[in-house]
Design a protein around this motif. Structure first.
Motif, short mmCIF file in Angstrom:
data_model
loop_
_atom_site.label_atom_id
_atom_site.label_comp_id
_atom_site.label_asym_id
_atom_site.label_seq_id
_atom_site.Cartn_x
_atom_site.Cartn_y
_atom_site.Cartn_z
N ASP A 117 -23.63 32.91 66.45
CA ASP A 117 -22.93 33.05 67.73
C ASP A 117 -23.93 33.30 68.87
O ASP A 117 -23.79 32.74 69.96
N VAL A 118 -24.92 34.12 68.59
CA VAL A 118 -25.96 34.38 69.58
C VAL A 118 -26.75 33.11 69.87
O VAL A 118 -27.04 32.78 71.03
N GLU A 119 -27.09 32.40 68.81
CA GLU A 119 -27.92 31.20 68.97
C GLU A 119 -27.22 30.14 69.82
O GLU A 119 -27.88 29.44 70.60
N GLN A 120 -25.92 30.02 69.70
CA GLN A 120 -25.19 29.03 70.51
C GLN A 120 -25.34 29.32 72.00
O GLN A 120 -25.60 28.42 72.80
N PHE A 154 -22.59 27.87 83.28
CA PHE A 154 -22.08 28.46 82.04
C PHE A 154 -20.56 28.52 82.03
O PHE A 154 -19.92 28.38 80.98
N ALA A 155 -19.97 28.72 83.20
CA ALA A 155 -18.50 28.82 83.30
C ALA A 155 -17.82 27.54 82.83
O ALA A 155 -16.64 27.57 82.45
N GLU A 156 -18.53 26.43 82.83
CA GLU A 156 -17.96 25.15 82.40
C GLU A 156 -17.98 24.98 80.89
O GLU A 156 -17.48 23.99 80.36
N SER A 157 -18.59 25.94 80.19
CA SER A 157 -18.70 25.86 78.72
C SER A 157 -17.59 26.67 78.05
O SER A 157 -17.19 27.73 78.55
N PRO A 158 -17.09 26.22 76.91
CA PRO A 158 -16.10 27.02 76.16
C PRO A 158 -16.64 28.38 75.74
O PRO A 158 -15.87 29.31 75.51
N LEU A 159 -17.96 28.50 75.66
CA LEU A 159 -18.56 29.77 75.27
C LEU A 159 -18.26 30.87 76.29
O LEU A 159 -18.25 32.06 75.96
N ALA A 160 -18.02 30.48 77.55
CA ALA A 160 -17.73 31.45 78.59
C ALA A 160 -16.35 32.07 78.44
O ALA A 160 -16.05 33.08 79.09
N ALA A 161 -15.55 31.49 77.57
CA ALA A 161 -14.19 32.01 77.37
C ALA A 161 -14.16 33.14 76.36
O ALA A 161 -13.10 33.75 76.15
N THR A 162 -15.27 33.40 75.71
CA THR A 162 -15.32 34.46 74.70
C THR A 162 -16.01 35.69 75.28
O THR A 162 -16.97 35.59 76.05
N GLU A 163 -15.53 36.86 74.88
CA GLU A 163 -16.10 38.11 75.38
C GLU A 163 -17.56 38.26 74.95
O GLU A 163 -18.43 38.61 75.75
#
Length: 493
Positions: A117-120, A154-163
């Motif tokens: 998760d960190v690596e992503q 970063f806001a455009e990435s799905p990763l930004a949707a996770t806490e």
């Protein structure tokens, strides 16, 4: 060779990589009257190799050689066997572009984050910063600070949707502050960092058992004895002197006056002091004053503080496979909302420790961790005593990891921000400023040819802050010293 070279007098101010490389180049070209004045009681400048925990080295200042191809310091180290080999060469600070499963990421509640998760998040962060460094930003991002650009992208990435994604991304920005030497990425220009040139061959190249001091020593062997005067701070520099200046007849256009009263006349002076020193002293240091363009460059460019906190423990308490303990805050200082809320006032001082990225293992020191801290938080940390800082760090390690962390046996802290002869660590280009200011800072006075019949090249400038492409680096400092020496060599030949 032009015989005037043999009689020309040159004073170099500063005995870091820039000053020493300038002096070596001048002597190798046939200059015989070169004097280096160093304010500190040692040579090396922002290179400071110590042995506080035994026989092995600790670097309080410069830590790595950045890149290999076209890097003269890498070549120097390779030629003289000054680079480390084997396992120790892999020890490095944890940055978003270099994390491994051996880096343990702990959240504030003590939870260990999954490496994948960190690596992503870190991989995405590295791609986004690469766009800026490669000058591939979209037009809508070019006017933004580096922090704002990264947030928008970063806001455009799905990763930004996770806490967890948002919190790890804040850690990435906090670490990048260390690379940029800034208080915050919201103060760094996104478009201008594309002028920085990263050399091929790896970001980290660890040093051998002699550390960076071994590189300095190699260069010092090329200088005659007595050339460098340490503990000799300069008070002011008089230039454009004429025969009637202050009623004194002068055969040289430059006079350097030291704080202890010594005076040196010269045809040329190469000033290699840090941008931090220029910001503190340039307005009163030069007579006549520096031109507006030079003072504007000094004012517009900025120098940040990056400090290290070495913690020596009686025994190792972290797992053998752990390369570093990274701290991920719920509301870290590089979160946009937190940054904005702390612009006014001094409430941030209560949480200065939140700017620490983590605690990394240290090559050749199995019981030592190194914490990194930047910006105004680093400056505040410098005002605290070592014991207080050590106690805070131990408390952080215990609360984040839950491990049985022993009391620290020794604490060693760098304090570059308050160092009277440095005032900072290295340079960055602030938001709204152009990287061309590095060139304005490097411009010699008077230029060659001079428009008013004054002797040209009386005052020259070197140091990492004067390199448009390699600012912040040791090889940048080294190359600027050679650049200014070559400027004088060309002038006479």
């Amino acid at each position: 060779m032009n015989p005037i070279i043999h009689s020309a007098k040159v004073v170099v101010i500063g005995a870091g990589f820039a000053g020493i490389s300038a002096a070596v180049s001048l002597f190798e070209a046939g200059f015989e009257h070169v004097q280096v004045l160093e304010a500190m009681g040692r040579v090396g400048g922002r290179v400071y190799t110590m042995r506080p925990f035994g026989s092995d080295i600790i670097e309080m200042g410069a830590n790595w050689i950045h890149g290999q191809e076209g890097n003269p310091l890498f070549e120097l180290g390779k030629e003289h066997g000054l680079l480390s080999e084997g396992h120790s060469a892999s020890t490095k600070m944890c940055l978003p572009g270099s994390i491994t499963p051996c880096d343990y990421f702990f959240k504030e509640d003590g939870r260990l984050l999954q490496a994948e998760d960190v690596e992503q998040v870190c991989a995405l962060f590295s791609r986004l910063t690469s766009r800026a460094f490669d000058s591939e930003l979209e037009e809508r991002h070019r006017c933004l600070s580096l922090g704002n650009y990264l947030d928008n992208a970063f806001a455009e990435s799905p990763l930004a949707a996770t806490e967890d994604g948002l919190k790890v991304f804040e850690w990435c920005k906090r670490c990048e502050c260390t690379d940029e030497a800034s208080s915050s990425l919201y103060e760094v220009s996104a478009s201008q960092i594309g002028h920085y040139e990263a050399l091929e061959g790896g970001f980290f190249n660890s040093l051998g058992p002699g550390g960076y001091q071994a590189f300095i020593d190699i260069l010092l062997r090329k200088l005659p004895a007595g050339v460098i005067m340490t503990s000799t701070p300069v008070a002011h520099i008089e230039w454009a002197l004429n025969e009637n200046d202050q009623g004194k007849r002068s055969t040289h256009p430059v006079r350097i006056v030291c704080e202890q009263g010594q005076s040196f006349e010269a045809d040329h002076v190469i000033v290699t002091v840090s941008l931090g020193v220029l910001k503190q002293k340039a307005a009163l240091m030069f007579h006549p004053p520096l031109p507006d363009s030079k003072m504007a460059a000094i004012d517009r460019l900025d120098i940040g503080t990056v400090d290290k906190i070495y913690l020596c423990f009686p025994e190792r308490f972290w797992p053998e496979d752990c390369a570093g303990i990274q701290v991920v805050w719920d509301n870290g200082p590089e979160d946009a909302a937190v940054y904005t809320s702390e612009l006014e006032g001094e409430a941030w001082k209560e949480n200065w420790f939140k700017k620490i990225c983590g605690f990394d293992t240290v090559s050749r020191h199995p019981n030592v961790l190194c914490g990194w801290i930047t910006g105004r938080e680093a400056l505040h940390m410098e005002t605290l005593d070592d014991e207080q800082v050590g106690d805070v760090c131990v408390r952080l390690l215990r609360s984040f990891t839950g491990w049985p962390v022993p009391e620290v046996s020794q604490v060693l802290i760098s304090r570059w921000g308050h160092h009277p002869y440095v005032h900072g660590s290295y340079t960055f280009v602030p938001q709204g400023v152009l990287a061309e200011e590095h060139g304005a800072l490097a411009a010699p006075l008077p230029p060659e040819p001079s428009s008013d019949n004054r002797k040209p090249l009386q005052v020259l400038f070197a140091g990492e802050a004067t390199h448009v492409n390699f600012y912040t680096t040791t090889h940048g400092a080294y190359l600027t010293g050679i650049r200014e020496a070559q400027r004088l060599i060309n002038h006479y030949t």
